[in-house]
Design a protein around this motif. Structure first.
Motif, PDB file in Angstrom:
ATOM      1  N   LEU A 167      62.413  20.175  37.727  1.00  0.00           N
ATOM      2  CA  LEU A 167      61.086  19.378  37.425  1.00  0.00           C
ATOM      3  C   LEU A 167      60.501  19.895  36.437  1.00  0.00           C
ATOM      4  O   LEU A 167      59.826  19.216  35.453  1.00  0.00           O
ATOM      5  CB  LEU A 167      60.356  19.188  38.648  1.00  0.00           C
ATOM      6  CG  LEU A 167      61.034  18.290  39.913  1.00  0.00           C
ATOM      7  CD1 LEU A 167      60.229  18.377  41.058  1.00  0.00           C
ATOM      8  CD2 LEU A 167      61.102  16.717  39.614  1.00  0.00           C
ATOM      9  N   SER A 171      59.845  18.246  32.648  1.00  0.00           N
ATOM     10  CA  SER A 171      58.451  17.844  32.002  1.00  0.00           C
ATOM     11  C   SER A 171      58.303  18.069  30.402  1.00  0.00           C
ATOM     12  O   SER A 171      57.550  17.460  29.708  1.00  0.00           O
ATOM     13  CB  SER A 171      57.412  18.725  32.691  1.00  0.00           C
ATOM     14  OG  SER A 171      57.362  20.014  32.404  1.00  0.00           O
ATOM     15  N   TRP A 330      62.602  13.494  33.695  1.00  0.00           N
ATOM     16  CA  TRP A 330      62.426  13.296  35.000  1.00  0.00           C
ATOM     17  C   TRP A 330      63.082  11.926  35.197  1.00  0.00           C
ATOM     18  O   TRP A 330      63.648  11.571  36.218  1.00  0.00           O
ATOM     19  CB  TRP A 330      60.900  12.797  35.157  1.00  0.00           C
ATOM     20  CG  TRP A 330      60.006  14.216  35.155  1.00  0.00           C
ATOM     21  CD1 TRP A 330      60.464  15.456  35.452  1.00  0.00           C
ATOM     22  CD2 TRP A 330      58.834  14.239  35.079  1.00  0.00           C
ATOM     23  NE1 TRP A 330      59.470  16.310  35.481  1.00  0.00           N
ATOM     24  CE2 TRP A 330      58.277  15.498  35.318  1.00  0.00           C
ATOM     25  CE3 TRP A 330      57.676  13.089  34.601  1.00  0.00           C
ATOM     26  CZ2 TRP A 330      56.934  16.140  35.101  1.00  0.00           C
ATOM     27  CZ3 TRP A 330      56.201  13.903  34.337  1.00  0.00           C
ATOM     28  CH2 TRP A 330      56.023  14.898  34.621  1.00  0.00           C
ATOM     29  N   PRO A 353      60.790  13.925  41.115  1.00  0.00           N
ATOM     30  CA  PRO A 353      60.642  13.284  39.917  1.00  0.00           C
ATOM     31  C   PRO A 353      59.582  12.086  40.130  1.00  0.00           C
ATOM     32  O   PRO A 353      58.830  11.938  39.219  1.00  0.00           O
ATOM     33  CB  PRO A 353      62.050  12.987  39.682  1.00  0.00           C
ATOM     34  CG  PRO A 353      63.115  13.006  40.746  1.00  0.00           C
ATOM     35  CD  PRO A 353      62.189  14.193  41.711  1.00  0.00           C
ATOM     36  N   CYS A 356      56.285  13.371  40.435  1.00  0.00           N
ATOM     37  CA  CYS A 356      55.588  13.788  39.003  1.00  0.00           C
ATOM     38  C   CYS A 356      55.327  12.834  38.140  1.00  0.00           C
ATOM     39  O   CYS A 356      54.153  12.705  37.426  1.00  0.00           O
ATOM     40  CB  CYS A 356      56.831  14.658  38.168  1.00  0.00           C
ATOM     41  SG  CYS A 356      57.053  16.066  39.221  1.00  0.00           S
TER      42      CYS A 356
END
Length: 380
Positions: A167, A171, A330, A353, A356
Motif C-alpha cells: 500500500l 501510493s 492502488w 487499497p 486509501c
C-alpha cells in the motif's frame, strides 16, 4: 521661501475611522487566515502531507520489500498489543504470531492467534536493503521486529507479501499520477483557454469545437480506447507515463473553458489595456497579467481535480487496461483482489487499497472546499 525636497517624505501609518493605526495585509495572508478557520480542511491538509511524506520515504516507512514473500499466505492483519494474554502490561508494543491450519473442505489456510509467539515492535530496525529517495543505499526501517519474527499490520496477499508495504509503495504511483497529470492538464488548459479567450475569432471557434468534441465522448470508453492503444510489452515506466498522458489529454477541457471565460472578462480591464498600450505582447499579457489573476481558481482546481485523476488511474488499473503487475499501485491492488473468494474470505486485500483511495480523495475534496472558501473575497 522654498521647500526642502531633498529628503524623502515620511510615510504615515494608515489609520482607521477611529484613529487606530492599521496595517495592510497581503491577499495570501488573508487566504491563509481564512483557510485556518476551516478545521476539517486543515486536518485534511495535514493528512495529505503525512501521506506524501510516506510516499517519498516509502522504503524507510515500510517494514519489508514490496516483492518480498513470507510463508504466511492470506494471513489476516495483526493487532498491536500492549497487554499480553496473562494481563501484564508491556511498555514496548508487540504483535502475536500466527497458528495456521488447513480447512479440510476448502484447503484454504485458517489462522489463529499464537499467544506463545510474541514479537516486540522496535523503531529503526535493520531489515531488507533499499535505496532512500532512490539514491542512498540503507537497510534501516522505521519499525519492525527482530530477525525470526514477522509483522503484518495489514495482512498478506496470496503470495505472502506484506499488504502495508505494498500500500505504501502503491501510493508512489497513485498519488504522483494525480499531481503530475493535473499540472500538465492545468498548464494545457490555461494556455488553450488563454489563447481562445484573448485572440477570439476563428482560433476561438476551433479550440471550442475541439473541447466540445472531447467532452461529448463518454469518459470511460475514451479512457479504455486511449489506454488500449498503449502496447502491453512496454516497460512499467513507459506505461506509467502513457497513463499520465491519457489522463492529461482528457482532463484539460474543463480548465480551458473556465480559463476562457475568465480571460474574456479580464481582457477589457484597464490594466490589460495599459499593458497593450505599453507594447506588451499577448504572451506576456497572458503570463504576467491574466494568469496571476486566476491563482485562486488555479489553487481550487488543483485540489479538486487531483482526486478525479487518482480515481481515473485506479479505474483504469482495476479494469485491466492501466498499469499491470508487477507494478504496484492502488488500482493494481484492487484489480488483484476482485475475485469473489478474496472479497468473501480475505477482505483485507481490498479494504486496504479501497480505504486509501477513499481517504485521500475525501482529504483532497475537503482541502479544496477550504481553499475555495479562502479564495472567495466575499466569504467570511
Amino acid at each position: 521661501m522654498t521647500a526642502d525636497i531633498s529628503a524623502p517624505p515620511i510615510a504615515k501609518p494608515l489609520a482607521g475611522a477611529d484613529g487606530v493605526p492599521t496595517r495592510i495585509i497581503s491577499p495570501r495572508r488573508l487566504m491563509w487566515w481564512k483557510f485556518r478557520k476551516h478545521k476539517l480542511a486543515v486536518v485534511s491538509a495535514a493528512f495529505l502531507i503525512f501521506a506524501y511524506l510516506c510516499t517519498i520515504l516509502a522504503g524507510f516507512v515500510s517494514p519489508y520489500d514490496p516483492a518480498g514473500r513470507s510463508r504466511n499466505l492470506y494471513a489476516p492483519p495483526q493487532g498491536i498489543q500492549f497487554i499480553d494474554a496473562d494481563g501484564r502490561f508491556h511498555l514496548q508494543p508487540f504483535v502475536y504470531g500466527y497458528k495456521m491450519k488447513r480447512d479440510l473442505k476448502t484447503l484454504s489456510p485458517v489462522y489463529t492467534v499464537d499467544t506463545q509467539a510474541m514479537f516486540p515492535i522496535s523503531l529503526f530496525v535493520h531489515g531488507e536493503p533499499y535505496k532512500l529517495l532512490g539514491l542512498l543505499g540503507t537497510d534501516i526501517h522505521l519499525f519492525g521486529v527482530e530477525e525470526g519474527g514477522y509483522i503484518h499490520l495489514a495482512g498478506t496477499d496470496n503470495f505472502g507479501r506484506d499488504m502495508l508495504t505494498r500500500l505504501i509503495y502503491g501510493s508512489q504511483i497513485s498519488l504522483s499520477v494525480g499531481l503530475i497529470s493535473v499540472l500538465v492538464s492545468l498548464v494545457l488548459g490555461l494556455v488553450m483557454g488563454g489563447i481562445s479567450g484573448l485572440y477570439g475569432g476563428w482560433i476561438d471557434n476551433v479550440i471550442q469545437r475541439i473541447i466540445e468534441a472531447i467532452i461529448a465522448i463518454p469518459t470511460i470508453p475514451l479512457w479504455l480506447g486511449l489506454a488500449a492503444a498503449v502496447p502491453r510489452d512496454w516497460p512499467a515506466l513507459y506505461q506509467y507515463f502513457a497513463i499520465l498522458v491519457v489522463l492529461s489529454l482528457i482532463s484539460w477541457t474543463s480548465t480551458a473553458r473556465v480559463a476562457r471565460g475568465r480571460f474574456l472578462a479580464l481582457r477589457e480591464q484597464d490594466f490589460v489595456t495599459a499593458a497593450r498600450v505599453y507594447g506588451a505582447s499577448k504572451t506576456r499579457i497572458i503570463a504576467r497579467h491574466l494568469v496571476p489573476n486566476l491563482m485562486s481558481y488555479v489553487i481550487v482546481t488543483l485540489t479538486l481535480a487531483i482526486p478525479g485523476i487518482i480515481i481515473g488511474e485506479t479505474a483504469l488499473s482495476f479494469l485491466g487496461v492501466g498499469l499491470k503487475a508487477p507494478t504496484v499501485s492502488w488500482g493494481v491492488l484492487l484489480q488483484e483482489a476482485q475475485k469473489v473468494q478474496i472479497i468473501q474470505f480475505y477482505p483485507w486485500m481490498w479494504i486496504g487499497p479501497a480505504a486509501c483511495v477513499v481517504s485521500v480523495v475525501l482529504a483532497f475534496n475537503f482541502v479544496g472546499d477550504g481553499a475555495r472558501d479562502a479564495a472567495d473575497p466575499f466569504s467570511r
